[in-house]
Design a protein around this motif. Sequence first.
Motif, short mmCIF file in Angstrom:
data_model
loop_
_atom_site.label_atom_id
_atom_site.label_comp_id
_atom_site.label_asym_id
_atom_site.label_seq_id
_atom_site.Cartn_x
_atom_site.Cartn_y
_atom_site.Cartn_z
N LYS A 1 62.79 20.54 3.13
CA LYS A 1 61.87 21.39 2.38
C LYS A 1 61.20 20.62 1.24
N GLU A 2 59.88 20.76 1.18
CA GLU A 2 59.13 20.18 0.07
C GLU A 2 58.99 21.25 -1.01
N ILE A 3 59.69 21.05 -2.10
CA ILE A 3 59.71 22.01 -3.20
C ILE A 3 58.39 21.96 -3.98
N ARG A 4 57.94 20.74 -4.24
CA ARG A 4 56.71 20.54 -5.00
C ARG A 4 55.68 19.87 -4.09
N PRO A 5 54.46 20.38 -4.09
CA PRO A 5 53.42 19.75 -3.26
C PRO A 5 53.25 18.29 -3.63
N ASP A 6 53.04 17.46 -2.62
CA ASP A 6 52.81 16.03 -2.81
C ASP A 6 54.01 15.28 -3.39
N LYS A 7 55.20 15.87 -3.32
CA LYS A 7 56.43 15.20 -3.75
C LYS A 7 57.38 15.17 -2.56
N TRP A 8 58.22 14.18 -2.53
CA TRP A 8 59.14 14.02 -1.42
C TRP A 8 60.21 15.10 -1.39
N HIS B 1 63.79 6.85 1.52
CA HIS B 1 63.30 5.83 0.59
C HIS B 1 64.45 4.95 0.09
N LEU B 2 65.56 5.57 -0.30
CA LEU B 2 66.70 4.79 -0.76
C LEU B 2 67.24 3.88 0.33
N TYR C 1 57.00 -2.10 -5.36
CA TYR C 1 57.25 -1.51 -4.04
C TYR C 1 56.77 -0.07 -4.06
N LYS C 2 55.90 0.24 -3.10
CA LYS C 2 55.44 1.62 -2.92
C LYS C 2 55.69 1.98 -1.46
N ALA C 3 56.51 2.99 -1.25
CA ALA C 3 56.84 3.40 0.12
C ALA C 3 55.59 3.74 0.91
N GLU C 4 54.61 4.33 0.24
CA GLU C 4 53.38 4.74 0.91
C GLU C 4 52.62 3.54 1.48
#
Length: 154
Positions: free
Chosen positions: A32-39, A47-48, A73-76
């Motif tokens: 579930k994405e709690i906040r839009p545009d956040k992981w 990511h970890l 480092y940017k995962a995107e």
Amino acid sequence: MKISNSITCRLKLQHETICEIIFDLDEQQLLKEIRPDKWSIHENIAHLARYQLVFMERINKILLTGNPSFGRYKAEDDPEFEGWRTRPTNDLIKQINADREDILRLIEGISETELNKTGTHPVYGNLNIMKWTEFFLLHEAHHLLTIFQLANYK
């Protein structure tokens, strides 16, 4: 200079916090994405897992070349990250545990002289291996806090 007990203890145990935080969550809650545009929780874990390999690559490059420069480092921007996001959460946790053993062996196997070798971070400048390891652990702790916040969001 030698690796501090604090760093060694956190390398051995800090990642175990993930399972303690998410033990009672179902897959829907993990995704579930709690906040839009956040992981989501799952994406933070992916990511970890991915970043552990990036960290080991950086440490090995420091050991082999001496004072290499690294970008942020940017995962995107990481073409491999998407593959990590598609893996099941349980597989990611198993991978984190296995790779953490490799990280621990790598760091504990570095001589006191090698610990002084540096690599350049674009924001923090020249960091020796101990400081890179501290940065890695603090970065992980930041994501652990995020996972905790998402798991307990009401």
